[in-house]
Design a protein around this motif. Structure first.
Motif, PDB file in Angstrom:
ATOM      1  N   TYR A  65       0.813  -1.224   0.000  1.00  0.00           N
ATOM      2  CA  TYR A  65       0.000   0.000   0.000  1.00  0.00           C
ATOM      3  C   TYR A  65       0.842   1.268   0.000  1.00  0.00           C
ATOM      4  CZ  TYR A  65      -4.062  -2.970   0.468  1.00  0.00           C
ATOM      5  OH  TYR A  65      -5.038  -3.916   0.236  1.00  0.00           O
ATOM      6  N   THR A  66       2.141   1.111   0.244  1.00  0.00           N
ATOM      7  CA  THR A  66       3.025   2.272   0.074  1.00  0.00           C
ATOM      8  C   THR A  66       3.061   2.689  -1.395  1.00  0.00           C
ATOM      9  OG1 THR A  66       4.394   1.449   1.892  1.00  0.00           O
ATOM     10  CG2 THR A  66       5.388   3.117   0.450  1.00  0.00           C
ATOM     11  N   TYR A  67       2.925   1.699  -2.284  1.00  0.00           N
ATOM     12  CA  TYR A  67       3.096   1.984  -3.722  1.00  0.00           C
ATOM     13  C   TYR A  67       1.826   1.841  -4.560  1.00  0.00           C
ATOM     14  CZ  TYR A  67       7.885   1.747  -2.208  1.00  0.00           C
ATOM     15  OH  TYR A  67       9.047   1.984  -1.528  1.00  0.00           O
ATOM     16  N   PHE A  68       0.886   1.025  -4.097  1.00  0.00           N
ATOM     17  CA  PHE A  68      -0.319   0.774  -4.894  1.00  0.00           C
ATOM     18  C   PHE A  68      -1.573   0.912  -4.040  1.00  0.00           C
ATOM     19  CE2 PHE A  68       3.092  -1.660  -6.940  1.00  0.00           C
ATOM     20  CZ  PHE A  68       3.031  -1.098  -8.207  1.00  0.00           C
ATOM     21  N   ASP A  69      -2.674   1.303  -4.732  1.00  0.00           N
ATOM     22  CA  ASP A  69      -3.937   1.501  -4.029  1.00  0.00           C
ATOM     23  C   ASP A  69      -4.756   0.218  -3.915  1.00  0.00           C
ATOM     24  OD1 ASP A  69      -3.381   4.193  -3.804  1.00  0.00           O
ATOM     25  OD2 ASP A  69      -4.373   4.701  -5.698  1.00  0.00           O
ATOM     26  N   SER A  70      -4.575  -0.703  -4.859  1.00  0.00           N
ATOM     27  CA  SER A  70      -5.496  -1.837  -4.947  1.00  0.00           C
ATOM     28  C   SER A  70      -4.928  -2.908  -5.888  1.00  0.00           C
ATOM     29  CB  SER A  70      -6.832  -1.357  -5.520  1.00  0.00           C
ATOM     30  OG  SER A  70      -6.607  -0.831  -6.827  1.00  0.00           O
ATOM     31  N   LYS A  71      -5.599  -4.041  -5.929  1.00  0.00           N
ATOM     32  CA  LYS A  71      -5.244  -5.091  -6.893  1.00  0.00           C
ATOM     33  C   LYS A  71      -5.397  -4.558  -8.309  1.00  0.00           C
ATOM     34  CE  LYS A  71      -7.850  -8.945  -7.932  1.00  0.00           C
ATOM     35  NZ  LYS A  71      -8.464 -10.297  -7.741  1.00  0.00           N
ATOM     36  N   ASP A  72      -6.475  -3.817  -8.564  1.00  0.00           N
ATOM     37  CA  ASP A  72      -6.674  -3.227  -9.900  1.00  0.00           C
ATOM     38  C   ASP A  72      -5.504  -2.334 -10.293  1.00  0.00           C
ATOM     39  OD1 ASP A  72      -9.544  -3.851  -8.952  1.00  0.00           O
ATOM     40  OD2 ASP A  72      -9.806  -3.367 -11.070  1.00  0.00           O
ATOM     41  N   SER A  73      -5.025  -1.539  -9.329  1.00  0.00           N
ATOM     42  CA  SER A  73      -3.996  -0.563  -9.709  1.00  0.00           C
ATOM     43  C   SER A  73      -2.656  -1.251  -9.991  1.00  0.00           C
ATOM     44  CB  SER A  73      -3.862   0.551  -8.664  1.00  0.00           C
ATOM     45  OG  SER A  73      -3.263   0.056  -7.493  1.00  0.00           O
TER      46      SER A  73
END
Lengths: 211, 211
Positions: A65-73
């Motif tokens: 979550y430091t780098y991505f918002d979600s599985k989609d992202s």
């Protein structure tokens, strides 16, 4: 800008506002993308999970979550990353100064080698048709545009006959994609060089009867 | 065997042991397949539902289970049905006695027209890569085999130069698939005849510089 800004696929891969600021951060981001390629490639978009990705990457969930918002992202970032990696592999296989049909053969050989090394490529790009249609379309529109630009350049250099380079580029791209699927991913019983040589003959001379 | 056994796509489409025995049954099966094409095409495999299919078909839920075991089984039947329909559309567009590169152009023109009329085609075949990998592979292996057989025949007739027809067939199939995606499904700004004519020139003469 950091000195590795020539590699936008790494820095640009994170979700907006989450770009890594340190070399270590970029390394973690890269590990997460490699892990995502394995996770989505093996399990598919629906079965893949963030915890599966962090487990493969050997990172804590918080790092994700430091780098991505979600599985989609991270999936979208991965599609863009793979699209850029394919383009880079094809470009790297082209000899300096190469032109015309010979250059297309070199690019195809580079692509075939990449597809063999990254068999998850097709599954990920193809699943983007459903999980991220914009990224799917951008991948093929961008690739066709690059091929058409090479064709325009070759026609101008006199190493290719003039013609409708938009249609030709989509035809050549489809050729490459299906040769990669059949002789890169599904089976390795044919030598990539032989496949690329036959494709070069088709692109140079066509299939019409000789003389 | 019923006298319409020449149409295996209709009778053969039901789940094993559930083949329709009457004309009315075959009509219901056909309505269910058309409804499934719309449902899977619009909503995708995961979102599609059996009740959505029967609603579109205007049949009772019981009718569905008369012919199919599950959502998976009607999806597989649909992929096979569409694969056969594409082959039939391409074959029907070929003039009697046509051969060589001209025949390939006619088959492509038939395919482009089919893709424009059935824009759900790509989404359904492409989703089979994930929802029914065997049907996906069978579709492309079968199509490539058909093209290679046409090439073999043309080479024997002297209307095509000799070469590696397996590689050539995969190349030509990829060309057709991507021309259909771009100029059949994604955009209709180009005339199918112009696209097919450019593909014919590529297949006949290649892109090499002219003499």
């Amino acid at each position: 800008m950091p000195k590795d800004s020539a590699l936008p696929s790494r820095n640009g891969a994170a979700s907006p506002g989450k770009e890594p600021r340190t070399a270590r951060g970029r390394e973690t981001l890269r590990r997460l993308l490699d892990a995502a390629a394995a996770e989505f490639g093996e399990r598919g978009f629906h079965e893949a999970s963030i915890s599966g990705i962090t487990r493969r990457a050997g990172t804590a969930l918080g790092s994700f979550y430091t780098y991505f918002d979600s599985k989609d992202s991270i999936f979208s970032a991965l599609v863009t990353h793979m699209s850029q990696s394919v383009a880079a592999a094809a470009a790297a296989a082209v000899a300096p100064g190469s032109t015309g049909v010979r250059r297309e053969r070199e690019a195809l050989a580079g692509f075939l080698a990449f597809a063999r090394q990254h068999k998850e490529l097709y599954r990920i790009i193809d699943e983007a048709e459903f999980a991220d249609p914009d990224a799917y379309r951008a991948h093929y529109m961008g690739t066709a545009k690059r091929i058409a630009a090479r064709f325009d350049e070759s026609v101008a250099a006199g190493t290719m006959s003039p013609g409708d380079n938009e249609v030709r580029a989509w035809a050549a791209m489809g050729m490459n994609v299906f040769l990669g699927l059949r002789f890169g991913v599904w089976g390795e019983e044919r030598e990539p060089d032989d496949v690329a040589a036959e494709a070069e003959r088709l692109l140079r001379d066509g299939l019409g009867p000789r003389g």
